[in-house]
Motif scaffolding. Structure first.
Motif, PDB file in Angstrom:
ATOM      1  N   THR A 141     -25.262   7.312   1.477  1.00 22.31           N
ATOM      2  CA  THR A 141     -24.120   7.106   0.589  1.00 22.31           C
ATOM      3  C   THR A 141     -23.708   5.638   0.601  1.00 22.31           C
ATOM      4  OG1 THR A 141     -22.637   7.683   2.401  1.00 22.31           O
ATOM      5  CG2 THR A 141     -23.207   9.440   0.868  1.00 22.31           C
ATOM      6  N   ILE A 142     -22.931   5.269  -0.407  1.00 25.37           N
ATOM      7  CA  ILE A 142     -22.235   3.984  -0.390  1.00 25.37           C
ATOM      8  C   ILE A 142     -20.795   4.287   0.006  1.00 25.37           C
ATOM      9  CG2 ILE A 142     -21.490   1.987  -1.729  1.00 25.37           C
ATOM     10  CD1 ILE A 142     -23.868   2.448  -3.570  1.00 25.37           C
ATOM     11  N   VAL A 143     -20.336   3.654   1.060  1.00 21.34           N
ATOM     12  CA  VAL A 143     -19.008   3.930   1.603  1.00 21.34           C
ATOM     13  C   VAL A 143     -18.086   2.761   1.286  1.00 21.34           C
ATOM     14  CG1 VAL A 143     -17.679   4.453   3.680  1.00 21.34           C
ATOM     15  CG2 VAL A 143     -20.046   5.271   3.466  1.00 21.34           C
ATOM     16  N   THR A 144     -16.907   3.062   0.808  1.00 21.05           N
ATOM     17  CA  THR A 144     -15.908   2.026   0.572  1.00 21.05           C
ATOM     18  C   THR A 144     -14.666   2.339   1.399  1.00 21.05           C
ATOM     19  OG1 THR A 144     -14.642   0.837  -1.117  1.00 21.05           O
ATOM     20  CG2 THR A 144     -14.923   3.196  -1.442  1.00 21.05           C
ATOM     21  N   LEU A 145     -13.912   1.325   1.715  1.00 25.63           N
ATOM     22  CA  LEU A 145     -12.660   1.508   2.448  1.00 25.63           C
ATOM     23  C   LEU A 145     -11.505   1.512   1.453  1.00 25.63           C
ATOM     24  CD1 LEU A 145     -14.575   0.838   4.773  1.00 25.63           C
ATOM     25  CD2 LEU A 145     -12.789  -0.594   5.765  1.00 25.63           C
ATOM     26  N   GLY A 146     -10.716   2.588   1.485  1.00 18.85           N
ATOM     27  CA  GLY A 146      -9.552   2.699   0.617  1.00 18.85           C
ATOM     28  C   GLY A 146      -8.287   2.489   1.419  1.00 18.85           C
ATOM     29  N   ILE A 147      -7.415   1.627   0.933  1.00 20.63           N
ATOM     30  CA  ILE A 147      -6.192   1.313   1.663  1.00 20.63           C
ATOM     31  C   ILE A 147      -5.090   2.307   1.305  1.00 20.63           C
ATOM     32  CG2 ILE A 147      -4.487  -0.461   2.170  1.00 20.63           C
ATOM     33  CD1 ILE A 147      -7.382  -1.171   2.975  1.00 20.63           C
ATOM     34  N   GLU A 148      -4.477   2.880   2.325  1.00 15.96           N
ATOM     35  CA  GLU A 148      -3.355   3.796   2.089  1.00 15.96           C
ATOM     36  C   GLU A 148      -2.218   3.016   1.433  1.00 15.96           C
ATOM     37  OE1 GLU A 148      -1.017   7.152   4.664  1.00 15.96           O
ATOM     38  OE2 GLU A 148      -1.184   5.150   5.541  1.00 15.96           O
ATOM     39  N   PRO A 149      -1.825   3.368   0.203  1.00 16.34           N
ATOM     40  CA  PRO A 149      -0.799   2.586  -0.495  1.00 16.34           C
ATOM     41  C   PRO A 149       0.591   2.854   0.068  1.00 16.34           C
ATOM     42  CG  PRO A 149      -1.459   4.459  -1.836  1.00 16.34           C
ATOM     43  CD  PRO A 149      -2.347   4.470  -0.627  1.00 16.34           C
ATOM     44  N   ASP A 150       1.389   1.796   0.161  1.00 15.34           N
ATOM     45  CA  ASP A 150       2.771   1.960   0.613  1.00 15.34           C
ATOM     46  C   ASP A 150       3.774   1.631  -0.483  1.00 15.34           C
ATOM     47  OD1 ASP A 150       2.550  -0.772   0.439  1.00 15.34           O
ATOM     48  OD2 ASP A 150       2.762  -1.158   2.588  1.00 15.34           O
ATOM     49  N   LYS A 151       3.259   1.365  -1.696  1.00 11.98           N
ATOM     50  CA  LYS A 151       4.121   1.084  -2.838  1.00 11.98           C
ATOM     51  C   LYS A 151       3.280   1.196  -4.101  1.00 11.98           C
ATOM     52  CE  LYS A 151       3.233  -3.856  -2.286  1.00 11.98           C
ATOM     53  NZ  LYS A 151       3.801  -5.194  -2.045  1.00 11.98           N
ATOM     54  N   PRO A 152       3.892   1.336  -5.266  1.00  7.66           N
ATOM     55  CA  PRO A 152       3.145   1.422  -6.531  1.00  7.66           C
ATOM     56  C   PRO A 152       2.697   0.042  -6.998  1.00  7.66           C
ATOM     57  CG  PRO A 152       5.481   1.690  -6.950  1.00  7.66           C
ATOM     58  CD  PRO A 152       5.331   1.639  -5.453  1.00  7.66           C
ATOM     59  N   GLU A 153       1.676  -0.501  -6.379  1.00  3.36           N
ATOM     60  CA  GLU A 153       1.191  -1.850  -6.662  1.00  3.36           C
ATOM     61  C   GLU A 153       0.379  -1.869  -7.958  1.00  3.36           C
ATOM     62  OE1 GLU A 153       0.540  -5.448  -6.937  1.00  3.36           O
ATOM     63  OE2 GLU A 153       1.499  -4.983  -5.001  1.00  3.36           O
ATOM     64  N   THR A 154       0.704  -2.791  -8.851  1.00  6.78           N
ATOM     65  CA  THR A 154      -0.023  -2.910 -10.125  1.00  6.78           C
ATOM     66  C   THR A 154      -1.120  -3.964 -10.076  1.00  6.78           C
ATOM     67  OG1 THR A 154       1.582  -4.518 -10.968  1.00  6.78           O
ATOM     68  CG2 THR A 154       2.002  -2.180 -11.428  1.00  6.78           C
ATOM     69  N   GLY A 155      -1.221  -4.685  -8.969  1.00  4.57           N
ATOM     70  CA  GLY A 155      -2.210  -5.755  -8.879  1.00  4.57           C
ATOM     71  C   GLY A 155      -3.536  -5.322  -8.285  1.00  4.57           C
ATOM     72  N   TYR A 156      -3.665  -4.047  -7.883  1.00  8.22           N
ATOM     73  CA  TYR A 156      -4.899  -3.548  -7.282  1.00  8.22           C
ATOM     74  C   TYR A 156      -5.518  -2.464  -8.162  1.00  8.22           C
ATOM     75  CZ  TYR A 156      -3.062  -5.628  -2.948  1.00  8.22           C
ATOM     76  OH  TYR A 156      -2.552  -6.479  -2.005  1.00  8.22           O
ATOM     77  N   GLY A 157      -6.844  -2.341  -8.068  1.00 15.30           N
ATOM     78  CA  GLY A 157      -7.502  -1.170  -8.604  1.00 15.30           C
ATOM     79  C   GLY A 157      -7.296  -0.009  -7.639  1.00 15.30           C
ATOM     80  N   TYR A 158      -7.496   1.210  -8.132  1.00 15.39           N
ATOM     81  CA  TYR A 158      -7.271   2.404  -7.313  1.00 15.39           C
ATOM     82  C   TYR A 158      -8.536   3.252  -7.234  1.00 15.39           C
ATOM     83  CZ  TYR A 158      -2.179   1.709  -7.093  1.00 15.39           C
ATOM     84  OH  TYR A 158      -0.921   1.220  -6.839  1.00 15.39           O
ATOM     85  N   ILE A 159      -8.625   4.044  -6.166  1.00 18.29           N
ATOM     86  CA  ILE A 159      -9.714   4.993  -5.971  1.00 18.29           C
ATOM     87  C   ILE A 159      -9.120   6.393  -5.953  1.00 18.29           C
ATOM     88  CG2 ILE A 159     -11.529   5.785  -4.411  1.00 18.29           C
ATOM     89  CD1 ILE A 159     -11.603   2.912  -3.278  1.00 18.29           C
ATOM     90  N   GLU A 160      -9.608   7.237  -6.852  1.00 14.84           N
ATOM     91  CA  GLU A 160      -9.167   8.639  -6.862  1.00 14.84           C
ATOM     92  C   GLU A 160     -10.095   9.453  -5.970  1.00 14.84           C
ATOM     93  OE1 GLU A 160      -8.306  12.382  -9.927  1.00 14.84           O
ATOM     94  OE2 GLU A 160      -9.117  10.481 -10.692  1.00 14.84           O
TER      95      GLU A 160
END
Length: 365
Positions: A141-160
């Motif tokens: 697999t290709i593994v990515t690290l997803g950061i636990e969000p602590d606010k509704p940041e509009t400057g980052y892409g998101y992973i569902e």
């Protein structure tokens, strides 16, 4: 066998005038007496030896990077002939890593990291990299690290995340899809759902897996890589190698690994993490890192500051005295003969000033 690829070709224009083409953000010492790229290397040295760490950069920065990282073998500092974004850089450097360790019998895992991110919890970060490498090795697999969000940041892409239950930190989940930077309302929905993570831009894969994905999803890139391999196999290095593959390298489509591959691959996993991560995307990120004074001002590397009726400003003025009178929410940066004064709201647009600054310099030549 675990290796690392540190992406260090960015210009860091949002940190002008501290950042310059030959000394961009990753070469600045913003948070300690070490540069950010030095911090990045030191962070992974306990689990990846220096001979297995590779730096992807450009000709403008290579001299300073060699000075900053004398422990990294010279042949591991890869000079890209031109900027063609991360798909080309990752494919090209993965090929060089593969050639260097071609006589190794074990699988080669590659950790792709940015050179200019802040991570506070180094120990947890290293544990996650080892876990991700195991997942990549055992399940292709290709593994990515997803950061636990602590606010509704509009400057980052998101992973569902593809999961119907609550997400737990440091577990491995299948990715449903990648989402582009949202507006505020959408970001609030993402965070409240508990199914979305910030896209950190950090990946782990085996070389076999990444090339199989290139072959299926980016065949034009793979065709160019196969032509470049002829020169890579001649044991060239540094500028010699860069110049010999320049003609082919320029044929790459300029596209990120996210758009070209990650968003289309069917076998992407993500590990939710909380590691004190910040991508330090602009000067306003310093507000999340440093403590302010009683009126909200952040003052760094300034000889002396005089403040009257001024609040919520960011000031970095090397070896000078700054007086703030009746001003709020400003970014004030001095480096050499260059001074930047900007509203915080315009922090993401500083690169527009850099463009005009470069035009002005060119006109005076």
């Amino acid at each position: 066998m675990l290796t690392a690829l540190i992406m260090a070709g960015g210009s860091g224009e949002r940190f002008w005038p501290l950042s310059t083409p030959t000394k961009p953000k990753q070469l600045l010492s913003l948070f300690s007496d070490k540069s950010m790229i030095r911090e990045t290397v030191d962070r992974i040295l306990p689990i990846i030896s220096a001979d297995k760490i590779f730096i992807a950069t450009n000709i403008l920065q290579v001299k300073e990077i060699k000075r900053e990282l004398p422990d990294i073998p010279e042949e591991n500092i890869i000079i890209e002939p031109t900027f063609k974004d991360t798909a080309a850089a990752i494919g090209y450097t993965s090929m060089i890593i593969q050639e260097k360790f071609k006589f190794q019998s074990e699988k080669i895992e590659v950790v792709v990291l940015a050179s200019d991110h802040l991570i506070k919890d180094d120990e947890t970060f290293r544990q996650i990299l080892l876990k991700g490498a195991q997942e990549a090795r055992e399940n292709s697999t290709i593994v990515t690290l997803g950061i636990e969000p602590d606010k509704p940041e509009t400057g980052y892409g998101y992973i569902e995340v593809e999961n119907n239950d609550d997400l737990f930190l440091n577990n491995v989940y299948r990715v449903r899809r990648f989402r582009e930077k949202p507006n505020k309302e959408t970001a609030e929905e993402y965070v409240s759902s508990g199914k979305y993570l910030w896209n950190s831009g950090m990946f782990i894969f085996t070389i076999d897996t990444i090339f199989k994905n290139f072959e299926v999803l980016m065949p034009e890139h793979m065709e160019i890589l196969n032509k470049i391999r002829i020169e890579v196999c001649k044991n060239k290095m540094g500028l010699d190698l860069s110049e010999s593959i320049k003609e082919e390298f320029e044929k790459f489509e300029k596209i990120s690994i996210d758009f070209g591959l990650m968003e289309h691959s069917k076998n992407i996993k993500v590990i939710p993490v909380s590691i004190g991560w910040n991508d330090i995307g602009s000067f306003t990120a310093l507000e999340e890192i440093f403590s302010s004074d009683e009126t909200g001002n952040i003052i760094r590397n300034t000889k002396e500051v005089i403040i009257h009726n001024a609040k919520d400003n960011i000031v970095i003025c090397n070896d000078c005295t700054v007086s703030l009178l009746g001003v709020n929410n400003l970014i004030i940066i001095k480096n050499g003969d260059n001074i930047l004064i900007s509203n915080k709201e315009n922090a993401q647009d500083i690169k527009k000033i850099v463009s005009k600054y470069n035009q002005l310099k060119n006109c005076k030549k």
